[in-house]
Design a protein around this motif. Structure first.
Motif, mmCIF file in Angstrom:
data_model
loop_
_atom_site.group_PDB
_atom_site.id
_atom_site.type_symbol
_atom_site.label_atom_id
_atom_site.label_comp_id
_atom_site.label_asym_id
_atom_site.label_seq_id
_atom_site.Cartn_x
_atom_site.Cartn_y
_atom_site.Cartn_z
ATOM 1 N N LEU A 39 0.804 -1.216 0.000
ATOM 2 C CA LEU A 39 0.000 0.000 0.000
ATOM 3 C C LEU A 39 0.842 1.275 0.000
ATOM 4 O O LEU A 39 0.305 2.368 -0.185
ATOM 5 N N ARG A 40 2.131 1.140 0.155
ATOM 6 C CA ARG A 40 3.004 2.317 0.258
ATOM 7 C C ARG A 40 3.095 3.125 -1.028
ATOM 8 O O ARG A 40 3.366 4.309 -0.986
ATOM 9 N N GLY A 41 2.873 2.490 -2.174
ATOM 10 C CA GLY A 41 3.003 3.195 -3.443
ATOM 11 C C GLY A 41 1.789 4.009 -3.843
ATOM 12 O O GLY A 41 1.811 4.700 -4.859
ATOM 13 N N ALA A 42 0.750 3.958 -3.040
ATOM 14 C CA ALA A 42 -0.490 4.668 -3.392
ATOM 15 C C ALA A 42 -0.305 6.172 -3.262
ATOM 16 O O ALA A 42 0.170 6.672 -2.251
ATOM 17 N N ALA A 43 -0.688 6.854 -4.300
ATOM 18 C CA ALA A 43 -0.643 8.321 -4.273
ATOM 19 C C ALA A 43 -1.852 8.847 -3.510
ATOM 20 O O ALA A 43 -2.910 8.210 -3.473
ATOM 21 N N ASP A 44 -1.691 10.008 -2.914
ATOM 22 C CA ASP A 44 -2.768 10.615 -2.130
ATOM 23 C C ASP A 44 -4.008 10.907 -2.963
ATOM 24 O O ASP A 44 -5.118 10.941 -2.441
ATOM 25 N N ASP A 45 -3.816 11.109 -4.271
ATOM 26 C CA ASP A 45 -4.958 11.454 -5.123
ATOM 27 C C ASP A 45 -5.670 10.243 -5.717
ATOM 28 O O ASP A 45 -6.552 10.391 -6.544
ATOM 29 N N GLU A 46 -5.308 9.024 -5.290
ATOM 30 C CA GLU A 46 -5.953 7.822 -5.807
ATOM 31 C C GLU A 46 -7.197 7.422 -5.017
ATOM 32 O O GLU A 46 -8.128 6.844 -5.570
ATOM 33 N N LEU A 47 -7.176 7.677 -3.718
ATOM 34 C CA LEU A 47 -8.268 7.274 -2.826
ATOM 35 C C LEU A 47 -8.663 8.428 -1.920
ATOM 36 O O LEU A 47 -7.809 9.214 -1.510
ATOM 37 N N THR A 48 -9.947 8.486 -1.593
ATOM 38 C CA THR A 48 -10.384 9.457 -0.592
ATOM 39 C C THR A 48 -9.822 9.037 0.761
ATOM 40 O O THR A 48 -9.365 7.900 0.945
ATOM 41 N N ILE A 77 -14.258 1.544 0.002
ATOM 42 C CA ILE A 77 -13.061 1.647 -0.840
ATOM 43 C C ILE A 77 -13.467 1.954 -2.282
ATOM 44 O O ILE A 77 -12.953 2.897 -2.887
ATOM 45 N N HIS A 78 -14.382 1.167 -2.815
ATOM 46 C CA HIS A 78 -14.803 1.366 -4.214
ATOM 47 C C HIS A 78 -15.421 2.746 -4.428
ATOM 48 O O HIS A 78 -15.166 3.385 -5.451
ATOM 49 N N LEU A 82 -10.521 7.494 -6.726
ATOM 50 C CA LEU A 82 -10.560 8.786 -7.407
ATOM 51 C C LEU A 82 -9.984 8.754 -8.828
ATOM 52 O O LEU A 82 -10.057 9.745 -9.533
ATOM 53 N N VAL A 83 -9.418 7.634 -9.237
ATOM 54 C CA VAL A 83 -8.825 7.536 -10.574
ATOM 55 C C VAL A 83 -9.599 6.509 -11.393
ATOM 56 O O VAL A 83 -10.206 5.589 -10.848
#
Length: 169
Positions: A39-48, A77-78, A82-83
């Motif tokens: 989960l570390r690679g997730a960008a802040d703009d991918e999920l609320t 989650i779904h 955001l992408v």
């Protein structure tokens, strides 16, 4: 072993395994696929923020959460993605693993555990880029295949249980 042979062997192992062995396999595999480093690679703009919290909670509690609770977390989650199609691979792997595990818990279908096994193979493939004609050529892929075989082979469990195993009600 080519990829099609690998898939067929994994399916055979899952079909032939005991109920206890497939459960232990599922627990160990889903735990592997929702590990924090994915989960570390997730960008802040991918999920609320809510989706990120639900994903973190579901991953941290994957072996103790009920199917209904996991379904609620997956819905959050779904709803919070955001992408359109650029979700981080580790996040995508974790979400997919949670969805297959939730379905397994709810319906007890071994096909969901087959899907977990394939996601686990794909996770290793993402790291080492296995050759489709000789899928076990890399030590990492050979080790993952051996882990799957060890957990699912006839008599694999010999009555052992995952120490984190909790019976779902």
């Amino acid at each position: 072993m080519n990829y099609s042979e690998l898939e067929a062997d994994i399916l055979r192992l899952i079909i032939e395994a005991t109920d206890d062995d497939v459960r232990v396999f599922g627990e160990e595999t889903v735990t592997r696929l929702v590990r924090p480093d994915l989960l570390r690679g997730a960008a802040d703009d991918e999920l609320t923020e809510d989706a990120r919290a639900a994903l973190t909670t579901a991953c941290a509690n994957v072996l103790t959460i009920s199917a209904a609770e996991l379904q609620d977390e997956l819905a959050t989650i779904h709803d919070g993605i955001l992408v359109d199609d650029d979700l981080d691979n580790g996040v995508l792997t974790a979400i997919s693993a949670l969805a297959h595990w939730q379905s397994y818990l709810e319906q007890n279908r071994r096909g969901e555990l087959y899907e977990l096994a394939i996601r686990s193979i794909e996770d290793v493939d993402h790291e080492v880029s296995a050759d489709l004609d000789d899928f076990l050529a890399t030590p990492e892929m050979a080790a993952e295949y051996e882990r799957i075989r060890r957990l699912l082979a006839p008599g694999a469990g010999h009555g052992r249980r995952n120490p984190l195993h909790v019976v779902q009600e």
